[in-house]
Design a protein around this motif. Sequence first.
Motif, mmCIF file in Angstrom:
data_model
loop_
_atom_site.group_PDB
_atom_site.id
_atom_site.type_symbol
_atom_site.label_atom_id
_atom_site.label_comp_id
_atom_site.label_asym_id
_atom_site.label_seq_id
_atom_site.Cartn_x
_atom_site.Cartn_y
_atom_site.Cartn_z
ATOM 1 N N LEU A 29 0.873 -1.171 0.000
ATOM 2 C CA LEU A 29 0.000 0.000 0.000
ATOM 3 C C LEU A 29 0.910 1.221 0.000
ATOM 4 N N LEU A 30 0.864 1.986 -1.083
ATOM 5 C CA LEU A 30 1.677 3.187 -1.234
ATOM 6 C C LEU A 30 0.765 4.396 -1.053
ATOM 7 N N HIS A 31 1.087 5.228 -0.054
ATOM 8 C CA HIS A 31 0.285 6.420 0.244
ATOM 9 C C HIS A 31 1.122 7.659 -0.043
ATOM 10 N N ALA A 32 0.750 8.409 -1.083
ATOM 11 C CA ALA A 32 1.445 9.647 -1.422
ATOM 12 C C ALA A 32 0.734 10.805 -0.738
ATOM 13 N N PHE A 33 1.531 11.642 -0.049
ATOM 14 C CA PHE A 33 0.953 12.750 0.708
ATOM 15 C C PHE A 33 1.901 13.935 0.744
ATOM 16 N N GLN A 34 1.355 15.081 1.152
ATOM 17 C CA GLN A 34 2.137 16.276 1.469
ATOM 18 C C GLN A 34 1.696 16.733 2.844
ATOM 19 N N MET A 35 2.621 17.183 3.657
ATOM 20 C CA MET A 35 2.245 17.576 5.013
ATOM 21 C C MET A 35 1.419 18.855 5.052
ATOM 22 N N LEU A 36 1.393 19.645 3.968
ATOM 23 C CA LEU A 36 0.545 20.840 3.922
ATOM 24 C C LEU A 36 -0.735 20.611 3.123
ATOM 25 N N CYS A 37 -1.065 19.376 2.867
ATOM 26 C CA CYS A 37 -2.287 19.012 2.142
ATOM 27 C C CYS A 37 -3.382 18.727 3.175
ATOM 28 N N PRO A 38 -4.431 19.552 3.216
ATOM 29 C CA PRO A 38 -5.487 19.348 4.232
ATOM 30 C C PRO A 38 -6.121 17.951 4.192
ATOM 31 N N GLY A 39 -6.387 17.419 3.006
ATOM 32 C CA GLY A 39 -6.984 16.089 2.893
ATOM 33 C C GLY A 39 -6.051 14.991 3.377
ATOM 34 N N CYS A 40 -4.757 15.218 3.211
ATOM 35 C CA CYS A 40 -3.768 14.249 3.695
ATOM 36 C C CYS A 40 -3.728 14.238 5.217
#
Length: 154
Positions: A29-40
């Motif tokens: 399971l690969l989860h791509a995120f950004q720490m400034l992304c509200p949905g993330c």
Amino acid sequence: MTPAPEIAASRWFNSEPLTLAALRGRPVLLHAFQMLCPGCVSHGTPQTQRAFELFKHSDLQVIGLHTVFEHHAAMTPVSLEAFIHEYRLTFPIGVDEAGDGTPIPVTMQRYGMQGTPTSILIGRDGNIVHHGFGQQSDMALGAIIAAELAAPHA
């Protein structure tokens, strides 16, 4: 089926470097995120932490990928380290390699991601089973993971 491209990570947290080649035979399971992304922050990353905890006794490998395509100056590895600590993230997290002359990181380009959060399930055979962008239902993602875990080994 589409073969999953290799992950290009410049740094790792909570783990030694991981490669899909070395993980072949296990679902990922690969989860791509950004720490400034509200949905993330509100949904995707907590969901990934729950999946990591729920499936820790299975052969599922959960990998977070900090995929920065905007606000590059604010989202440094030092900031990410603080974010990981504050949100108590314990799953392996790689930092997507910077793109060559483009703001879009390497792994994000390879997978054709539209943004963050993105959840990708890679099957035991190395093919992409699920590629979801945006908020996804815990139940739906859990069902997809469970089906892949129950699938016969190739």
